[in-house]
Motif scaffolding. Structure first.
Motif, PDB file in Angstrom:
ATOM      1  N   LYS A 109     -68.816   1.470   4.821  1.00  0.00           N
ATOM      2  CA  LYS A 109     -69.968   0.645   4.796  1.00  0.00           C
ATOM      3  C   LYS A 109     -70.971   1.272   3.517  1.00  0.00           C
ATOM      4  O   LYS A 109     -71.033   2.315   3.292  1.00  0.00           O
ATOM      5  N   ARG A 110     -71.351   0.354   3.121  1.00  0.00           N
ATOM      6  CA  ARG A 110     -72.566   0.610   1.967  1.00  0.00           C
ATOM      7  C   ARG A 110     -73.491   1.217   2.673  1.00  0.00           C
ATOM      8  O   ARG A 110     -74.072   0.966   3.632  1.00  0.00           O
ATOM      9  N   CYS A 180     -64.987   5.474   8.506  1.00  0.00           N
ATOM     10  CA  CYS A 180     -64.126   5.007   7.111  1.00  0.00           C
ATOM     11  C   CYS A 180     -62.799   4.728   7.624  1.00  0.00           C
ATOM     12  O   CYS A 180     -62.341   5.060   8.530  1.00  0.00           O
ATOM     13  N   GLY A 181     -62.202   4.163   6.456  1.00  0.00           N
ATOM     14  CA  GLY A 181     -60.517   3.957   6.937  1.00  0.00           C
ATOM     15  C   GLY A 181     -59.888   4.003   5.431  1.00  0.00           C
ATOM     16  O   GLY A 181     -60.650   3.941   4.430  1.00  0.00           O
ATOM     17  N   ILE A 182     -58.776   4.555   5.516  1.00  0.00           N
ATOM     18  CA  ILE A 182     -57.800   4.784   4.457  1.00  0.00           C
ATOM     19  C   ILE A 182     -56.774   3.782   4.314  1.00  0.00           C
ATOM     20  O   ILE A 182     -55.814   3.731   5.238  1.00  0.00           O
ATOM     21  N   SER A 193     -63.230  -7.344   1.369  1.00  0.00           N
ATOM     22  CA  SER A 193     -64.160  -8.375   0.806  1.00  0.00           C
ATOM     23  C   SER A 193     -64.357  -9.401   1.894  1.00  0.00           C
ATOM     24  O   SER A 193     -65.211 -10.152   1.678  1.00  0.00           O
ATOM     25  N   LYS A 194     -63.732  -9.154   2.974  1.00  0.00           N
ATOM     26  CA  LYS A 194     -63.954 -10.370   4.039  1.00  0.00           C
ATOM     27  C   LYS A 194     -64.855 -10.069   5.156  1.00  0.00           C
ATOM     28  O   LYS A 194     -65.357 -10.764   5.636  1.00  0.00           O
ATOM     29  N   ALA A 195     -65.368  -8.564   4.949  1.00  0.00           N
ATOM     30  CA  ALA A 195     -66.425  -8.286   5.900  1.00  0.00           C
ATOM     31  C   ALA A 195     -67.750  -8.561   5.424  1.00  0.00           C
ATOM     32  O   ALA A 195     -67.957  -9.060   4.314  1.00  0.00           O
ATOM     33  N   SER A 196     -68.726  -8.822   6.360  1.00  0.00           N
ATOM     34  CA  SER A 196     -70.080  -9.356   5.951  1.00  0.00           C
ATOM     35  C   SER A 196     -71.079  -8.089   6.581  1.00  0.00           C
ATOM     36  O   SER A 196     -71.266  -8.072   7.846  1.00  0.00           O
ATOM     37  N   PRO A 197     -71.702  -7.426   5.723  1.00  0.00           N
ATOM     38  CA  PRO A 197     -71.369  -7.710   4.110  1.00  0.00           C
ATOM     39  C   PRO A 197     -70.281  -6.839   3.772  1.00  0.00           C
ATOM     40  O   PRO A 197     -69.696  -6.159   4.702  1.00  0.00           O
ATOM     41  N   PRO A 198     -69.613  -7.140   2.541  1.00  0.00           N
ATOM     42  CA  PRO A 198     -68.312  -6.630   2.312  1.00  0.00           C
ATOM     43  C   PRO A 198     -68.341  -4.886   2.267  1.00  0.00           C
ATOM     44  O   PRO A 198     -69.608  -4.445   2.151  1.00  0.00           O
ATOM     45  N   VAL A 200     -67.037  -1.080   0.946  1.00  0.00           N
ATOM     46  CA  VAL A 200     -67.088  -0.470  -0.575  1.00  0.00           C
ATOM     47  C   VAL A 200     -65.529  -0.013  -0.291  1.00  0.00           C
ATOM     48  O   VAL A 200     -65.095   0.786   0.439  1.00  0.00           O
ATOM     49  N   VAL A 201     -64.849  -0.345  -1.557  1.00  0.00           N
ATOM     50  CA  VAL A 201     -63.709   0.415  -1.601  1.00  0.00           C
ATOM     51  C   VAL A 201     -63.659   1.336  -2.875  1.00  0.00           C
ATOM     52  O   VAL A 201     -63.894   0.852  -3.692  1.00  0.00           O
ATOM     53  N   THR A 202     -63.024   2.521  -2.555  1.00  0.00           N
ATOM     54  CA  THR A 202     -63.081   3.568  -3.522  1.00  0.00           C
ATOM     55  C   THR A 202     -61.522   4.082  -3.895  1.00  0.00           C
ATOM     56  O   THR A 202     -61.045   4.791  -2.713  1.00  0.00           O
TER      57      THR A 202
END
Length: 271
Positions: A109-110, A180-182, A193-198, A200-202
């Motif tokens: 999450k941001r 978090c998830g991997i 990108s489907k989450a609201s808010p999107p 973060v992907v690293t």
């Protein structure tokens, strides 16, 4: 449907290639976004449409759940002539040249403070509740770093017609059940990108030990279909920019050979 014998074409080595000359026969999973589904919504579906158009062929799809026996029941049974996504190094079929390279990625999450984590051994992940798909390379690296105690595991082998480990992990992240998830890069980028808010992907690009985390992905053909493979290789190389744009439109994290991300911005700056 015509018998497969009607598809036979002699290659320059004398072997018969059982590839339909008029129809681009692809095989895919009926419910495995962002890759494919039976509504034609995945990026592999769109890539098949692109290649069929380039070759002046009609497009047909045979769908089969991508689990144990997928290659044998599709490509190996002559129900199709190509699997649109296939990792290099898998000996179940013959791979074309790769058309993208990606890696496992951390989804957060941001504002979590984990947005800059690029390796599983980062001290920031200690004591975090991490979602991971069982028996994937990240789970091995997590075990080596003592991170499995608080981890939540999701099944690797599922019937995609009924379940999705990626969606379940993203739901748990949204609810706060994990920190978090991997996930495998294409799934991480698409579902985040489907989450609201999107989310973060690293991309996890800094791993120095354990199994490989990054892989090159091509397409799969039968070992006898050498001329077909050459045709596909040529299509990939001639249309790489368009392929990259397609992948980016699905939020797939794609990497160059130096592990730098390929984005819409970097594409626009290339000559």
């Amino acid at each position: 449907m015509r018998p497969v014998e009607a598809y036979a074409q002699a290659s320059d080595k004398g072997a018969l290639e059982l590839v339909d000359p008029d129809v681009f026969r692809a095989c895919g999973d009926p419910r495995n976004l962002p890759f494919s589904n039976d509504k034609g919504e995945g990026f592999e579906n769109k890539l098949a449409e692109l290649f069929a158009a380039k070759l002046g062929k009609k497009l047909s799809y045979t769908y089969f759940p991508q689990a144990t026996g997928f290659v044998r029941m599709t490509l190996g049974s002559y129900r199709c002539d190509i699997i649109m996504g296939f990792p290099q190094g898998d000996d179940q079929a013959q791979a074309t040249v790769p058309y993208y390279r990606t890696t496992y990625a951390l989804v957060t999450k941001r504002g979590s403070g984990l947005e800059d984590v690029t390796k599983i051994g980062d001290p920031k992940l200690r004591d975090k509740r991490i979602g991971v798909v069982a028996r994937t390379p990240p789970s091995t690296n997590m075990a080596a770093n003592g991170l499995l105690t608080n981890a939540k595991s999701y099944p690797l082998f599922i019937d995609t017609r009924a379940d999705s480990s990626a969606e379940a992990m993203m739901d748990d992240l949204a609810k706060g059940d994990i920190d978090c998830g991997i996930l495998w890069g294409p799934m991480a980028g698409y579902y985040a990108s489907k989450a609201s808010p999107p989310f973060v992907v690293t991309p996890l690009t800094k791993e120095t030990t354990g199994p490989p985390m990054s892989f090159r992905i091509g397409m799969a053909v039968r070992p006898t279909d050498q001329e077909w493979k050459r045709t596909l290789n040529k299509l990939i190389m001639e249309n790489q920019a368009e392929i990259n744009k397609l992948l980016i439109s699905y939020n797939i994290p794609i990497l160059d050979e130096t592990n730098m991300p390929i984005t819409a911005d970097t594409l626009s700056k290339r000559p």
